[in-house]
Design a protein around this motif. Sequence first.
Motif, PDB file in Angstrom:
ATOM      1  N   PRO A 105       0.720  -1.246  -0.015  1.00 15.73           N
ATOM      2  CA  PRO A 105      -0.004  -0.009   0.021  1.00 15.73           C
ATOM      3  C   PRO A 105       0.653   1.262   0.138  1.00 15.73           C
ATOM      4  CG  PRO A 105      -0.004  -0.828   2.058  1.00 15.73           C
ATOM      5  CD  PRO A 105       0.627  -2.212   1.222  1.00 15.73           C
ATOM      6  N   MET A 106       2.159   1.208   0.711  1.00 17.82           N
ATOM      7  CA  MET A 106       2.900   2.364   0.451  1.00 17.82           C
ATOM      8  C   MET A 106       3.166   2.864  -0.665  1.00 17.82           C
ATOM      9  SD  MET A 106       5.291   1.493   4.159  1.00 17.82           S
ATOM     10  CE  MET A 106       6.424   2.671   3.748  1.00 17.82           C
ATOM     11  N   SER A 107       3.708   1.619  -1.708  1.00 18.14           N
ATOM     12  CA  SER A 107       4.239   2.083  -2.906  1.00 18.14           C
ATOM     13  C   SER A 107       3.289   2.380  -3.948  1.00 18.14           C
ATOM     14  CB  SER A 107       5.013   0.711  -3.484  1.00 18.14           C
ATOM     15  OG  SER A 107       4.224  -0.429  -3.405  1.00 18.14           O
ATOM     16  N   ALA A 108       1.813   1.936  -3.535  1.00 22.78           N
ATOM     17  CA  ALA A 108       0.741   2.260  -4.392  1.00 22.78           C
ATOM     18  C   ALA A 108       0.509   3.664  -4.282  1.00 22.78           C
ATOM     19  CB  ALA A 108      -0.331   1.290  -4.066  1.00 22.78           C
ATOM     20  N   LYS A 109       0.475   4.313  -2.868  1.00 26.65           N
ATOM     21  CA  LYS A 109       0.159   5.388  -2.552  1.00 26.65           C
ATOM     22  C   LYS A 109       1.141   6.358  -3.109  1.00 26.65           C
ATOM     23  CE  LYS A 109      -1.650   9.143  -0.873  1.00 26.65           C
ATOM     24  NZ  LYS A 109      -3.130   9.635  -1.510  1.00 26.65           N
ATOM     25  N   LEU A 110       2.578   5.997  -3.275  1.00 23.34           N
ATOM     26  CA  LEU A 110       3.845   6.692  -3.818  1.00 23.34           C
ATOM     27  C   LEU A 110       3.365   7.024  -5.373  1.00 23.34           C
ATOM     28  CD1 LEU A 110       6.337   8.217  -3.232  1.00 23.34           C
ATOM     29  CD2 LEU A 110       7.482   6.193  -3.428  1.00 23.34           C
ATOM     30  N   ALA A 111       3.249   5.857  -5.946  1.00 23.25           N
ATOM     31  CA  ALA A 111       2.934   5.745  -7.307  1.00 23.25           C
ATOM     32  C   ALA A 111       2.023   6.696  -7.638  1.00 23.25           C
ATOM     33  CB  ALA A 111       2.660   4.587  -7.894  1.00 23.25           C
ATOM     34  N   ASP A 112       0.897   6.985  -6.792  1.00 21.91           N
ATOM     35  CA  ASP A 112      -0.244   7.881  -7.121  1.00 21.91           C
ATOM     36  C   ASP A 112       0.429   9.287  -6.829  1.00 21.91           C
ATOM     37  OD1 ASP A 112      -2.916   8.845  -7.446  1.00 21.91           O
ATOM     38  OD2 ASP A 112      -2.761   9.414  -5.556  1.00 21.91           O
ATOM     39  N   LEU A 113       1.272   9.709  -5.897  1.00 20.67           N
ATOM     40  CA  LEU A 113       1.657  10.743  -5.387  1.00 20.67           C
ATOM     41  C   LEU A 113       2.620  11.432  -6.557  1.00 20.67           C
ATOM     42  CD1 LEU A 113       2.364  10.476  -1.519  1.00 20.67           C
ATOM     43  CD2 LEU A 113       0.358  11.711  -2.943  1.00 20.67           C
ATOM     44  N   ILE A 114       3.521  10.598  -7.295  1.00 21.03           N
ATOM     45  CA  ILE A 114       4.760  11.073  -7.980  1.00 21.03           C
ATOM     46  C   ILE A 114       4.085  11.047  -9.277  1.00 21.03           C
ATOM     47  CG2 ILE A 114       6.410  10.084  -6.553  1.00 21.03           C
ATOM     48  CD1 ILE A 114       6.741   7.968  -8.603  1.00 21.03           C
ATOM     49  N   GLY A 115       3.084  10.499  -9.817  1.00 19.89           N
ATOM     50  CA  GLY A 115       2.555  10.685 -11.266  1.00 19.89           C
ATOM     51  C   GLY A 115       3.435   9.878 -12.322  1.00 19.89           C
ATOM     52  N   ASP A 116       3.315  10.638 -13.396  1.00 21.11           N
ATOM     53  CA  ASP A 116       4.070   9.686 -14.697  1.00 21.11           C
ATOM     54  C   ASP A 116       5.669  10.067 -14.712  1.00 21.11           C
ATOM     55  OD1 ASP A 116       4.642   8.579 -17.052  1.00 21.11           O
ATOM     56  OD2 ASP A 116       3.732   9.870 -18.032  1.00 21.11           O
ATOM     57  N   ARG A 117       6.302   9.148 -14.369  1.00 21.27           N
ATOM     58  CA  ARG A 117       7.791   9.218 -14.349  1.00 21.27           C
ATOM     59  C   ARG A 117       8.553   8.261 -14.991  1.00 21.27           C
ATOM     60  NH1 ARG A 117       9.333  14.309 -11.919  1.00 21.27           N
ATOM     61  NH2 ARG A 117       7.544  15.073 -10.511  1.00 21.27           N
ATOM     62  N   PRO A 118       9.691   8.393 -15.383  1.00 21.46           N
ATOM     63  CA  PRO A 118      10.480   7.448 -16.169  1.00 21.46           C
ATOM     64  C   PRO A 118      10.632   6.026 -15.071  1.00 21.46           C
ATOM     65  CG  PRO A 118      11.565   9.385 -16.473  1.00 21.46           C
ATOM     66  CD  PRO A 118      10.430   9.675 -15.388  1.00 21.46           C
ATOM     67  N   LEU A 119      10.762   4.893 -15.935  1.00 23.60           N
ATOM     68  CA  LEU A 119      10.794   3.744 -15.133  1.00 23.60           C
ATOM     69  C   LEU A 119      12.246   3.681 -14.159  1.00 23.60           C
ATOM     70  CD1 LEU A 119       9.785   0.767 -14.522  1.00 23.60           C
ATOM     71  CD2 LEU A 119      11.159  -0.027 -16.461  1.00 23.60           C
ATOM     72  N   SER A 120      13.130   4.250 -14.743  1.00 26.20           N
ATOM     73  CA  SER A 120      14.374   4.250 -13.715  1.00 26.20           C
ATOM     74  C   SER A 120      14.243   5.237 -12.391  1.00 26.20           C
ATOM     75  CB  SER A 120      15.508   4.565 -14.492  1.00 26.20           C
ATOM     76  OG  SER A 120      15.251   6.150 -14.870  1.00 26.20           O
ATOM     77  N   THR A 121      13.384   6.058 -12.607  1.00 28.60           N
ATOM     78  CA  THR A 121      12.878   6.972 -11.354  1.00 28.60           C
ATOM     79  C   THR A 121      11.925   6.247 -10.400  1.00 28.60           C
ATOM     80  OG1 THR A 121      13.203   9.033 -12.669  1.00 28.60           O
ATOM     81  CG2 THR A 121      11.771   9.165 -10.668  1.00 28.60           C
ATOM     82  N   ARG A 122      11.231   5.425 -10.863  1.00 29.62           N
ATOM     83  CA  ARG A 122      10.404   4.746 -10.375  1.00 29.62           C
ATOM     84  C   ARG A 122      10.952   3.756  -9.371  1.00 29.62           C
ATOM     85  NH1 ARG A 122       4.863   5.766 -12.008  1.00 29.62           N
ATOM     86  NH2 ARG A 122       4.290   3.523 -11.792  1.00 29.62           N
ATOM     87  N   ILE A 123      11.672   2.805  -9.987  1.00 37.14           N
ATOM     88  CA  ILE A 123      12.483   1.899  -9.333  1.00 37.14           C
ATOM     89  C   ILE A 123      13.380   2.309  -8.046  1.00 37.14           C
ATOM     90  CG2 ILE A 123      14.242   0.168  -9.635  1.00 37.14           C
ATOM     91  CD1 ILE A 123      13.124  -0.221 -12.363  1.00 37.14           C
ATOM     92  N   ARG A 124      14.145   3.534  -8.510  1.00 37.16           N
ATOM     93  CA  ARG A 124      14.896   4.323  -7.464  1.00 37.16           C
ATOM     94  C   ARG A 124      14.405   4.697  -6.332  1.00 37.16           C
ATOM     95  NH1 ARG A 124      15.790   9.470  -7.062  1.00 37.16           N
ATOM     96  NH2 ARG A 124      15.116   9.885  -9.326  1.00 37.16           N
ATOM     97  N   LEU A 125      12.907   5.299  -6.650  1.00 40.75           N
ATOM     98  CA  LEU A 125      12.192   5.649  -5.348  1.00 40.75           C
ATOM     99  C   LEU A 125      11.581   4.438  -4.541  1.00 40.75           C
ATOM    100  CD1 LEU A 125      10.233   8.721  -6.744  1.00 40.75           C
ATOM    101  CD2 LEU A 125      12.253   8.791  -5.361  1.00 40.75           C
ATOM    102  N   ALA A 126      11.151   3.438  -5.323  1.00 38.92           N
ATOM    103  CA  ALA A 126      10.837   1.968  -4.719  1.00 38.92           C
ATOM    104  C   ALA A 126      11.970   1.511  -3.790  1.00 38.92           C
ATOM    105  CB  ALA A 126      10.351   1.161  -5.789  1.00 38.92           C
TER     106      ALA A 126
END
Length: 245
Positions: A105-126
């Motif tokens: 649930p934490m990562s689902a909420k974070l995905a909603d907060l950061i919006g459309d970002r490159p895959l590399s950015t999403r993996i780094r934040l995760a």
Amino acid sequence: VLNFSWWWHLRVPAIAVGPTITPMRSSASFRRGLRDGFPVFLAVVMFGVAYGVIAVQIGLAPWLAVVSSVVIVSGAAQFALAGLLAGGPGPVLVATTGLALRHLPMSAKLADLIGDRPLSTRIRLAWVLTDETFGLTLRASQTGVPDLVAYKSATDLMLYSAWVSGTAVGAFVGRSLDPAAFGIDVLFALLFLGLAAPLIRTRRDWLVAGLAVIAALLATLVLPDAWQITGAATAAAFVGTAIRD
């Protein structure tokens, strides 16, 4: 042992939100993240020292203790690993799975907060998704921080550097230290209280927070240690979705 947050960032489609981010606004968000993350740095570095000491005491080589912090980046999972390693991989897997489930649930909420970002950015934040940096990012989203990616990157940097450096100090030079003497349990309870307090504003927030406390107390009576946090968080999340403002 690694957290599950990367999985959700790969599977959940991003939704573009918020205004266009300029370099200047990103820089301001990053600086604010460094500033807000400094108290976390101070607390986590002590937590890292405690883990480094314990990891060496149970027989891990100092370099291996440091590598575990570099790769895993999960204090709860690593302390569970240190406490259960003598029992074999089974207990470690069960405990760390229970602890890691909260990242969904934490990562689902974070995905909603950061919006459309490159895959590399999403993996780094995760990869560096912890309770502390998630709490700070969630609070930042409610206080008008324009670039949450830059903000979380800064808080992640503070936490990650503190965790790894603290582990190194504890593993290589802290063998004579007593982790209990630092009051780590009290320190982190106060840290999480400080992260949560600014998010509690409405009557609904107070109700959910109160029920979460009750759920946490009940979890200590009926659930294994490693599953208590996830169990209480799940109960509070269900209550939060059922109660309207």
